[in-house]
Design a protein around this motif. Structure first.
Motif, PDB file in Angstrom:
ATOM      1  N   ILE A   1       0.855  -1.189   0.000  1.00 35.39           N
ATOM      2  CA  ILE A   1       0.000   0.000   0.000  1.00 35.39           C
ATOM      3  C   ILE A   1       0.889   1.235   0.000  1.00 35.39           C
ATOM      4  O   ILE A   1       1.509   1.575   1.003  1.00 35.39           O
ATOM      5  CB  ILE A   1      -0.940   0.008   1.227  1.00 35.39           C
ATOM      6  CG1 ILE A   1      -1.771  -1.283   1.280  1.00 35.39           C
ATOM      7  CG2 ILE A   1      -1.844   1.235   1.193  1.00 35.39           C
ATOM      8  CD1 ILE A   1      -2.588  -1.443   2.539  1.00 35.39           C
ATOM      9  N   SER A   2       0.941   1.918  -1.145  1.00 34.45           N
ATOM     10  CA  SER A   2       1.877   3.025  -1.305  1.00 34.45           C
ATOM     11  C   SER A   2       1.320   4.363  -0.828  1.00 34.45           C
ATOM     12  O   SER A   2       2.036   5.353  -0.838  1.00 34.45           O
ATOM     13  CB  SER A   2       2.307   3.134  -2.768  1.00 34.45           C
ATOM     14  OG  SER A   2       1.175   3.392  -3.579  1.00 34.45           O
ATOM     15  N   GLU A   3       0.062   4.410  -0.419  1.00 32.33           N
ATOM     16  CA  GLU A   3      -0.516   5.667   0.052  1.00 32.33           C
ATOM     17  C   GLU A   3       0.031   6.018   1.439  1.00 32.33           C
ATOM     18  O   GLU A   3       0.139   5.166   2.312  1.00 32.33           O
ATOM     19  CB  GLU A   3      -2.039   5.555   0.118  1.00 32.33           C
ATOM     20  CG  GLU A   3      -2.698   5.262  -1.216  1.00 32.33           C
ATOM     21  CD  GLU A   3      -2.513   6.365  -2.245  1.00 32.33           C
ATOM     22  OE1 GLU A   3      -2.308   7.535  -1.867  1.00 32.33           O
ATOM     23  OE2 GLU A   3      -2.579   6.053  -3.439  1.00 32.33           O
ATOM     24  N   GLY A   4       0.358   7.287   1.653  1.00 31.43           N
ATOM     25  CA  GLY A   4       0.836   7.741   2.948  1.00 31.43           C
ATOM     26  C   GLY A   4      -0.309   7.877   3.936  1.00 31.43           C
ATOM     27  O   GLY A   4      -1.477   7.955   3.550  1.00 31.43           O
ATOM     28  N   TYR A   5       0.032   7.894   5.211  1.00 33.38           N
ATOM     29  CA  TYR A   5      -0.985   8.021   6.254  1.00 33.38           C
ATOM     30  C   TYR A   5      -0.340   8.469   7.551  1.00 33.38           C
ATOM     31  O   TYR A   5       0.880   8.461   7.693  1.00 33.38           O
ATOM     32  CB  TYR A   5      -1.745   6.707   6.441  1.00 33.38           C
ATOM     33  CG  TYR A   5      -0.994   5.636   7.207  1.00 33.38           C
ATOM     34  CD1 TYR A   5      -1.463   5.185   8.436  1.00 33.38           C
ATOM     35  CD2 TYR A   5       0.178   5.069   6.726  1.00 33.38           C
ATOM     36  CE1 TYR A   5      -0.794   4.199   9.153  1.00 33.38           C
ATOM     37  CE2 TYR A   5       0.851   4.089   7.425  1.00 33.38           C
ATOM     38  CZ  TYR A   5       0.367   3.656   8.634  1.00 33.38           C
ATOM     39  OH  TYR A   5       1.038   2.690   9.344  1.00 33.38           O
ATOM     40  N   LEU A   6      -1.171   8.842   8.514  1.00 35.04           N
ATOM     41  CA  LEU A   6      -0.718   9.173   9.859  1.00 35.04           C
ATOM     42  C   LEU A   6      -1.010   7.991  10.769  1.00 35.04           C
ATOM     43  O   LEU A   6      -2.041   7.332  10.626  1.00 35.04           O
ATOM     44  CB  LEU A   6      -1.442  10.414  10.374  1.00 35.04           C
ATOM     45  CG  LEU A   6      -1.159  11.711   9.619  1.00 35.04           C
ATOM     46  CD1 LEU A   6      -2.088  12.817  10.112  1.00 35.04           C
ATOM     47  CD2 LEU A   6       0.288  12.121   9.775  1.00 35.04           C
ATOM     48  N   PHE A   7      -0.099   7.735  11.707  1.00 31.16           N
ATOM     49  CA  PHE A   7      -0.305   6.622  12.624  1.00 31.16           C
ATOM     50  C   PHE A   7       0.231   6.979  14.002  1.00 31.16           C
ATOM     51  O   PHE A   7       1.044   7.888  14.159  1.00 31.16           O
ATOM     52  CB  PHE A   7       0.367   5.342  12.103  1.00 31.16           C
ATOM     53  CG  PHE A   7       1.873   5.398  12.144  1.00 31.16           C
ATOM     54  CD1 PHE A   7       2.574   4.796  13.180  1.00 31.16           C
ATOM     55  CD2 PHE A   7       2.595   6.052  11.153  1.00 31.16           C
ATOM     56  CE1 PHE A   7       3.957   4.857  13.236  1.00 31.16           C
ATOM     57  CE2 PHE A   7       3.976   6.102  11.195  1.00 31.16           C
ATOM     58  CZ  PHE A   7       4.669   5.507  12.244  1.00 31.16           C
ATOM     59  N   HIS A   8      -0.245   6.237  14.976  1.00 29.28           N
ATOM     60  CA  HIS A   8       0.258   6.315  16.346  1.00 29.28           C
ATOM     61  C   HIS A   8       0.407   4.865  16.787  1.00 29.28           C
ATOM     62  O   HIS A   8      -0.587   4.201  17.106  1.00 29.28           O
ATOM     63  CB  HIS A   8      -0.717   7.073  17.248  1.00 29.28           C
ATOM     64  CG  HIS A   8      -0.215   7.236  18.639  1.00 29.28           C
ATOM     65  ND1 HIS A   8       0.317   8.411  19.105  1.00 29.28           N
ATOM     66  CD2 HIS A   8      -0.133   6.369  19.667  1.00 29.28           C
ATOM     67  CE1 HIS A   8       0.678   8.260  20.364  1.00 29.28           C
ATOM     68  NE2 HIS A   8       0.416   7.010  20.734  1.00 29.28           N
ATOM     69  N   GLN A   9       1.621   4.384  16.746  1.00 30.09           N
ATOM     70  CA  GLN A   9       1.883   2.975  17.057  1.00 30.09           C
ATOM     71  C   GLN A   9       1.853   2.753  18.566  1.00 30.09           C
ATOM     72  O   GLN A   9       2.671   3.289  19.297  1.00 30.09           O
ATOM     73  CB  GLN A   9       3.245   2.575  16.473  1.00 30.09           C
ATOM     74  CG  GLN A   9       3.533   1.110  16.543  1.00 30.09           C
ATOM     75  CD  GLN A   9       4.844   0.810  15.856  1.00 30.09           C
ATOM     76  OE1 GLN A   9       5.879   1.360  16.224  1.00 30.09           O
ATOM     77  NE2 GLN A   9       4.788  -0.041  14.860  1.00 30.09           N
TER      78      GLN A   9
END
Length: 179
Positions: A42-50
């Motif tokens: 999945i090449s789309e960027g995103y925001l995350f909080h691991q």
């Protein structure tokens, strides 16, 4: 046809948990981190909080707590599992993800791990044009779940995909894998 245990629940969080999600997680001070791509596929960027790292990338294949918010989010998993009589003995991965409208309509169909696990997705906000698509092992769609705030969806390790929002909105989810 084999029975697949998919559980949807819209009434498992306490008022206090909902308030923390609204005021803290969806607030201006919750820390988000940028990734240029969601997975190798999945090449789309995103925001995350691991919250808890994947065991596949950890030392000795062990997950590691990565956020001071971990305990709160585990309380959400516990609330869902307790209400729906689901037992678990190990959380494998936990993350809060935020995706936006993008070039792709949906993510590629994928599974979160290459081994047996269960999955819980909790929608932390309304995202009316976004859905989770769940497929059988032959990649035939068996379920489409609208991203409705405070809904949880539990399923075994089945292929799934994100239908990205199409409007000027974000889709914020808490994602847990466990066994």
């Amino acid at each position: 046809m084999n029975f697949v245990n998919i559980v949807e629940d819209t009434d498992f969080l306490s008022d206090n948990q909902k308030a923390i999600i609204r005021e803290v997680t969806l607030g201006a001070e919750f820390p988000w981190y940028w990734s240029n791509q969601q997975t190798e596929e999945i090449s789309e960027g995103y925001l995350f909080h691991q919250l808890l790292t994947r065991p596949e990338v950890g030392e000795n294949n062990q997950s590691k707590v990565n956020s001071s918010s971990y305990d709160f989010f585990i309380s959400l998993l516990d609330s869902f599992c307790r209400k729906n009589n689901i037992e678990y003995h190990e959380v494998l991965r936990a993350s809060v993800n935020c995706v936006f409208p993008c070039n792709a309509k949906t993510s590629p169909i994928h599974e979160d791990h290459a081994f047996e696990h269960n999955q819980l997705i909790i929608y932390l906000n309304d995202s009316p044009t976004s859905r989770t698509l769940i497929f059988n092992k032959n990649n035939k769609k068996i379920k489409s779940v609208k991203a409705t705030q405070f809904k949880g969806i539990f399923f075994p390790n089945l292929p799934h995909a994100v239908q990205y929002p199409t409007e000027k909105e974000r889709r914020v989810t808490a994602i847990f894998t466990f066994r």
